[in-house]
Motif scaffolding. Structure first.
Motif, PDB file in Angstrom:
ATOM      1  N   UNK A 131       0.849  -1.189   0.000  1.00 47.09           N
ATOM      2  CA  UNK A 131       0.000   0.000   0.000  1.00 47.09           C
ATOM      3  C   UNK A 131       0.884   1.238   0.000  1.00 47.09           C
ATOM      4  N   UNK A 132       0.301   2.362  -0.469  1.00 45.90           N
ATOM      5  CA  UNK A 132       1.028   3.624  -0.351  1.00 45.90           C
ATOM      6  C   UNK A 132       0.705   4.243   1.007  1.00 45.90           C
ATOM      7  N   UNK A 133       1.737   4.649   1.738  1.00 47.43           N
ATOM      8  CA  UNK A 133       1.546   5.292   3.039  1.00 47.43           C
ATOM      9  C   UNK A 133       2.467   6.504   3.141  1.00 47.43           C
ATOM     10  N   UNK A 134       2.008   7.530   3.821  1.00 52.92           N
ATOM     11  CA  UNK A 134       2.810   8.725   4.035  1.00 52.92           C
ATOM     12  C   UNK A 134       2.406   9.426   5.313  1.00 52.92           C
ATOM     13  N   UNK A 135       3.378  10.053   5.957  1.00 55.07           N
ATOM     14  CA  UNK A 135       3.106  10.835   7.162  1.00 55.07           C
ATOM     15  C   UNK A 135       2.519  12.175   6.752  1.00 55.07           C
ATOM     16  N   UNK A 136       1.466  12.582   7.451  1.00 51.28           N
ATOM     17  CA  UNK A 136       0.790  13.842   7.144  1.00 51.28           C
ATOM     18  C   UNK A 136       0.468  14.584   8.425  1.00 51.28           C
ATOM     19  N   UNK A 137       0.069  15.844   8.254  1.00 45.39           N
ATOM     20  CA  UNK A 137      -0.382  16.657   9.388  1.00 45.39           C
ATOM     21  C   UNK A 137      -1.796  17.143   9.107  1.00 45.39           C
ATOM     22  N   UNK A 138      -2.664  17.025  10.106  1.00 46.41           N
ATOM     23  CA  UNK A 138      -4.048  17.443   9.959  1.00 46.41           C
ATOM     24  C   UNK A 138      -4.174  18.955  10.187  1.00 46.41           C
ATOM     25  N   UNK A 139      -5.349  19.480   9.893  1.00 43.43           N
ATOM     26  CA  UNK A 139      -5.570  20.924  10.022  1.00 43.43           C
ATOM     27  C   UNK A 139      -5.366  21.414  11.446  1.00 43.43           C
ATOM     28  N   UNK A 140      -5.622  20.551  12.439  1.00 43.81           N
ATOM     29  CA  UNK A 140      -5.444  20.955  13.840  1.00 43.81           C
ATOM     30  C   UNK A 140      -4.010  20.784  14.328  1.00 43.81           C
ATOM     31  N   UNK A 141      -3.117  20.368  13.424  1.00 44.85           N
ATOM     32  CA  UNK A 141      -1.704  20.236  13.754  1.00 44.85           C
ATOM     33  C   UNK A 141      -1.282  18.859  14.227  1.00 44.85           C
ATOM     34  N   UNK A 142      -2.222  17.944  14.403  1.00 44.55           N
ATOM     35  CA  UNK A 142      -1.871  16.606  14.876  1.00 44.55           C
ATOM     36  C   UNK A 142      -1.316  15.757  13.742  1.00 44.55           C
ATOM     37  N   UNK A 143      -0.461  14.811  14.118  1.00 45.62           N
ATOM     38  CA  UNK A 143       0.169  13.926  13.144  1.00 45.62           C
ATOM     39  C   UNK A 143      -0.756  12.768  12.809  1.00 45.62           C
ATOM     40  N   UNK A 144      -0.651  12.266  11.584  1.00 51.36           N
ATOM     41  CA  UNK A 144      -1.454  11.133  11.141  1.00 51.36           C
ATOM     42  C   UNK A 144      -0.723  10.433  10.003  1.00 51.36           C
ATOM     43  N   UNK A 145      -1.308   9.335   9.555  1.00 54.01           N
ATOM     44  CA  UNK A 145      -0.769   8.566   8.434  1.00 54.01           C
ATOM     45  C   UNK A 145      -1.873   8.395   7.404  1.00 54.01           C
ATOM     46  N   UNK A 185     -14.653   3.212  -0.799  1.00 50.50           N
ATOM     47  CA  UNK A 185     -14.811   3.195  -2.256  1.00 50.50           C
ATOM     48  C   UNK A 185     -13.521   3.561  -2.958  1.00 50.50           C
ATOM     49  N   UNK A 186     -12.740   4.441  -2.330  1.00 50.07           N
ATOM     50  CA  UNK A 186     -11.471   4.855  -2.939  1.00 50.07           C
ATOM     51  C   UNK A 186     -10.264   4.169  -2.296  1.00 50.07           C
ATOM     52  N   UNK A 187     -10.498   3.264  -1.362  1.00 54.34           N
ATOM     53  CA  UNK A 187      -9.388   2.545  -0.739  1.00 54.34           C
ATOM     54  C   UNK A 187      -8.474   3.452   0.049  1.00 54.34           C
ATOM     55  N   UNK A 188      -9.054   4.305   0.894  1.00 52.45           N
ATOM     56  CA  UNK A 188      -8.266   5.305   1.616  1.00 52.45           C
ATOM     57  C   UNK A 188      -8.554   5.260   3.115  1.00 52.45           C
ATOM     58  N   UNK A 189      -7.488   5.394   3.903  1.00 50.95           N
ATOM     59  CA  UNK A 189      -7.598   5.477   5.356  1.00 50.95           C
ATOM     60  C   UNK A 189      -6.742   6.622   5.868  1.00 50.95           C
ATOM     61  N   UNK A 190      -7.265   7.321   6.852  1.00 48.95           N
ATOM     62  CA  UNK A 190      -6.467   8.269   7.624  1.00 48.95           C
ATOM     63  C   UNK A 190      -6.357   7.685   9.020  1.00 48.95           C
ATOM     64  N   UNK A 191      -5.126   7.461   9.474  1.00 50.52           N
ATOM     65  CA  UNK A 191      -4.879   6.705  10.684  1.00 50.52           C
ATOM     66  C   UNK A 191      -4.079   7.501  11.702  1.00 50.52           C
ATOM     67  N   UNK A 192      -4.320   7.208  12.954  1.00 46.46           N
ATOM     68  CA  UNK A 192      -3.470   7.725  14.027  1.00 46.46           C
ATOM     69  C   UNK A 192      -2.032   7.276  13.790  1.00 46.46           C
TER      70      UNK A 192
END
Length: 306
Positions: A53-67, A102-109
């Motif tokens: 799967x494709x995975x990447x570290x991201x930051x949410x609008x509230x500044x918290x980290x996610x994947x 439907x798009x095979x997408x997850x936003x994870x802690x």
């Protein structure tokens, strides 16, 4: 824009596993990632290792980290992962922050610092086993009525398909596959409970974290006998690495798992054998090649089966 540079190895894994659906997904991946970054108000932080799967570290609008995790939607495996994680409810596992099946997408802690339990095995294997035992004890709970997860017993199809495809002893000794298939059915029929299983719990899928000391990631998501959970950790971490260090720890791991989980030693042994063979059966589904260490484990455990 998020960096969706893909290695040749990752592309090959996806194409070999999902064929035309995988190739189509790879071509659409850059645009999909950018759209989700906008819709879920994310900003890129950095890449993570890729396997299926494709995975990447991201930051949410509230500044918290996610994947952000994206996979071939036709397979449905990320939907099962999300459902299992939602059943765990954050107990000993990362939380689902958003999902789009439907798009095979997850936003994870994101589990931070994210050091895997693998880090313990070279110097203190009993401590690593104790971590996995505690995670299992916290994860397992009765499966909710109507939960949208596959039944463990359905995995008998992998054994049957292998036996039809390969009538002889190449690439796997037929007697091993036949014994594992029969034992798998016996273990499912004598299940001691019906729980939501991680389904691929081993040292690389348990990470050090802050909210809890250790959190599980990447569940397969399946429902069935609690004993199934012990198998993957007996030939991991890194079943493709040379050497028998992990196999030499199996005896002690089996004893520790039986004691720590209150499970008969014979049942731990049986599930270990079954899953070692199943791992090799899955390896054969693509190119007919075995991975090695699970087969050596199965051969080591076979004489000791009840």
């Amino acid at each position: 824009m998020v960096d969706t540079t893909l290695s040749a190895g990752f592309r090959r894994n996806v194409e070999q596993t999902w064929g035309a659906a995988g190739r189509a997904w790879l071509s659409e991946l850059p645009g999909l990632a950018d759209r989700l970054m906008t819709e879920w108000e994310l900003s890129p932080v950095g890449p993570l290792p890729l396997s299926m799967n494709w995975v990447g570290r991201v930051r949410r609008a509230d500044g918290t980290a996610a994947v952000l995790k994206l996979g071939v939607p036709a397979s449905g495996h990320l939907a099962d992962e999300a459902t299992a994680l939602e059943c765990f409810g954050g107990r000993a596992a990362i939380r689902v922050l958003a999902r789009d099946d439907e798009r095979g997408a997850l936003l994870l802690e994101e589990a931070r610092p994210g050091t895997p339990a693998t880090s313990l095995t070279p110097t203190d294997d009993p401590a690593a086993t104790a971590v996995l035992i505690e995670v299992i004890r916290r994860l397992h709970r009765p499966a909710p009525d109507g939960v949208a997860l596959p039944e463990l017993s359905g995995r008998i199809a992998s054994f049957r398909n292998h036996l039809r495809r390969f009538p002889g002893d190449d690439p796997l000794p037929r007697h091993l596959v036949e014994r594992a298939a029969g034992l798998f059915e016996e273990l499912c029929a004598s299940a001691t409970g019906r729980v939501v299983l991680h389904g691929d719990l081993h040292h690389d899928n348990v990470l050090a974290a802050e909210r809890e000391r250790w959190l599980a990631i990447d569940p397969h998501g399946v429902v069935g006998d609690p004993g199934y959970e012990v198998g993957a950790m007996l030939y991991n971490p890194d079943p493709h690495a040379p050497g028998d260090t992990v196999l030499n720890a199996v005896e002690a791991r089996i004893e520790q798992l039986a004691d720590g989980l209150g499970m008969p030693r014979e049942r731990v042994l049986a599930w270990g054998f079954v899953q070692a063979v199943l791992s090799e059966v899955w390896s054969c589904e693509g190119d007919g090649m075995v991975s090695g260490r699970p087969l050596r484990l199965a051969r080591r455990l076979l004489p000791r089966l009840p």
